[in-house]
Design a protein around this motif. Structure first.
Motif, PDB file in Angstrom:
ATOM      1  N   UNK A 182      -1.537  -0.104   7.457  1.00  0.00           N
ATOM      2  CA  UNK A 182      -0.504   0.721   6.804  1.00  0.00           C
ATOM      3  C   UNK A 182      -1.138   2.006   5.924  1.00  0.00           C
ATOM      4  N   UNK A 183      -2.252   2.256   6.173  1.00  0.00           N
ATOM      5  CA  UNK A 183      -2.894   3.321   5.376  1.00  0.00           C
ATOM      6  C   UNK A 183      -4.001   3.811   6.390  1.00  0.00           C
ATOM      7  N   UNK A 184      -4.410   5.216   6.040  1.00  0.00           N
ATOM      8  CA  UNK A 184      -5.267   5.904   6.725  1.00  0.00           C
ATOM      9  C   UNK A 184      -6.873   5.569   6.708  1.00  0.00           C
ATOM     10  N   UNK A 185      -7.808   5.665   7.357  1.00  0.00           N
ATOM     11  CA  UNK A 185      -8.879   5.063   7.409  1.00  0.00           C
ATOM     12  C   UNK A 185      -9.716   6.366   7.880  1.00  0.00           C
ATOM     13  N   UNK A 186     -10.836   6.663   6.933  1.00  0.00           N
ATOM     14  CA  UNK A 186     -11.822   7.743   7.615  1.00  0.00           C
ATOM     15  C   UNK A 186     -13.093   6.987   7.655  1.00  0.00           C
ATOM     16  N   UNK A 195       0.910  -1.303  -0.196  1.00  0.00           N
ATOM     17  CA  UNK A 195       0.045  -0.037  -0.064  1.00  0.00           C
ATOM     18  C   UNK A 195       0.756   1.042   0.037  1.00  0.00           C
ATOM     19  N   UNK A 196       0.872   2.155  -1.077  1.00  0.00           N
ATOM     20  CA  UNK A 196       1.645   3.201  -1.234  1.00  0.00           C
ATOM     21  C   UNK A 196       1.179   4.024   0.157  1.00  0.00           C
ATOM     22  N   UNK A 197       2.465   4.939   0.535  1.00  0.00           N
ATOM     23  CA  UNK A 197       2.276   5.883   1.663  1.00  0.00           C
ATOM     24  C   UNK A 197       1.063   6.949   1.079  1.00  0.00           C
ATOM     25  N   UNK A 198       0.282   7.458   1.873  1.00  0.00           N
ATOM     26  CA  UNK A 198      -0.669   8.527   1.782  1.00  0.00           C
ATOM     27  C   UNK A 198      -1.961   7.777   1.266  1.00  0.00           C
ATOM     28  N   UNK A 199      -2.037   6.833   1.326  1.00  0.00           N
ATOM     29  CA  UNK A 199      -3.364   6.045   0.779  1.00  0.00           C
ATOM     30  C   UNK A 199      -4.344   6.226   1.784  1.00  0.00           C
ATOM     31  N   UNK A 200      -5.700   6.400   1.427  1.00  0.00           N
ATOM     32  CA  UNK A 200      -6.931   6.480   2.511  1.00  0.00           C
ATOM     33  C   UNK A 200      -7.814   5.845   1.965  1.00  0.00           C
ATOM     34  N   UNK A 201      -8.654   5.099   2.809  1.00  0.00           N
ATOM     35  CA  UNK A 201     -10.035   4.676   2.510  1.00  0.00           C
ATOM     36  C   UNK A 201     -10.946   5.101   3.502  1.00  0.00           C
ATOM     37  N   UNK A 202     -12.277   5.395   2.679  1.00  0.00           N
ATOM     38  CA  UNK A 202     -13.221   5.875   3.433  1.00  0.00           C
ATOM     39  C   UNK A 202     -14.243   4.802   3.490  1.00  0.00           C
TER      40      UNK A 202
END
Length: 354
Positions: A76-80, A49-56
């Motif tokens: 390893x990624x951000x979740x909203x 997972x590339x840095x800066x990836x985000x899932x809602x």
């Protein structure tokens, strides 16, 4: 046909939620399309997972399970997190480009496809012993005599197109040897306590009710003659699904793969830690009492996350065929709703965590 006060009041929170979703889509926090090379539907899923990836993600129960289990700190990624659930809200969020992953039963992916929104199922979960642990029971209004499915003839039945409860009604009628012409389907949204209230007020004679509403309905109105009837069908599908467009983004596809694995581990954790789950989710998050939480845990039973979707897809096809015949929508191939690159992800995560 007038829907009555229950219909009007139940729509207010849904409309408010959809307004918020549209507003969200216009903000920097909305789901963003990839500007890089697209991932082919035939290409293997990327694992990094590339840095800066985000899932809602719209999966409120799993959010709590991830927090309680500690899984939420491992991504390893951000979740909203989007506080939405159910097919109609999830579909609107997808259309507003305000959501990446939704958690629903088996009907919303079908309905989304019929309304021109291509989606893919990326995870599937069921209940072991589904007949003994049904998601829904048929609530019977006080004074209405329904002891078996054959007694549904001539009754007013709550019906919610595009939701699991609506499909269940059609499947129940087929099992009973009845058609829509043998009953009166009353279109009502199956949100909150709309169905229990509709039953109690005799707006309908029969309605599929689930979760704590089963316990509360009979507890509150049983003295007036309210009952429930078992339908004897498996009604336990639970899925994660995404827009087909989202999976063209390699970064999001890799993040969704990681989320599916964590979703499976969190589901298992909740089953293996019932006391923590009851207190952390049902009591603190949902505002229920401990007795209601215990009831829901016992009702759900043990989760079943298959590594092979062959039978899953065959059962889904049966549901599609019933819905297509009854609604006039074109037949779909259930196989086309599933992205089988994800078929082993959840089950493998459980093996690795064993």
């Amino acid at each position: 046909m007038s829907q009555g006060p229950y219909h009007t009041s139940s729509l207010r929170p849904v409309l408010a939620a959809l307004l918020m979703l549209v507003m969200t889509a216009c903000t920097p926090g909305a789901a963003q399309e990839s500007s890089g090379p697209e991932l082919s539907a035939q290409a293997p899923l990327p694992t990094a997972v590339p840095e800066g990836t985000r899932l809602i993600v719209g999966d409120p129960a799993t959010r709590v399970a991830l927090e309680l289990s500690g899984e939420i700190d491992k991504f390893s990624f951000d979740i909203e997190w989007a506080n939405i659930s159910g097919g109609p809200q999830t579909t609107e969020a997808f259309r507003a480009n305000a959501l990446d992953v939704g958690a629903v039963a088996d009907i919303p992916p079908i309905h989304a496809t019929w309304t021109g929104l291509p989606v893919k199922i990326v995870a599937a979960k069921f209940r072991k012993d589904p007949i003994d642990h049904p998601t829904y029971e048929l609530g019977i209004a006080p004074g209405v005599q329904v002891k078996s499915l054959a007694d549904l003839r001539g009754k007013k039945i709550a019906y919610s197109p595009g939701q699991a409860q609506g499909a269940l009604v059609l499947r129940v009628l087929k099992k009973a040897g009845l058609t829509k012409d043998d009953v009166e389907l009353v279109e009502l949204p199956s949100t909150g306590d709309v169905y229990p209230n509709a039953l109690a007020s005799r707006q309908v004679d029969v309605a599929p009710i689930g979760g704590v509403n089963i316990k509360r309905y009979t507890g509150k109105f049983g003295r007036d003659g309210a009952t429930t009837v078992q339908h004897g069908l498996r009604d336990d599908p639970a899925h994660l699904y995404v827009r087909t467009e989202t999976l063209k983004d390699p970064a999001k596809a890799a993040a969704i793969r990681e989320y599916v694995a964590a979703w499976a581990r969190a589901s298992r954790w909740a089953y293996e830690h019932p006391k923590e789950w009851i207190e952390g989710y049902y009591v603190k998050d949902q505002g229920l009492n401990t007795a209601d939480g215990q009831y829901l845990v016992e009702q759900a039973g043990e989760p079943d996350i298959p590594a092979d979707w062959t039978e899953v897809i065959a059962r889904h096809q049966e549901t599609i065929d019933i819905l297509a015949a009854e609604t006039g929508n074109p037949p779909l191939k259930a196989e086309d709703l599933y992205d089988r690159r994800f078929e082993h992800i959840a089950a493998d995560a459980l093996k690795e965590g064993a």
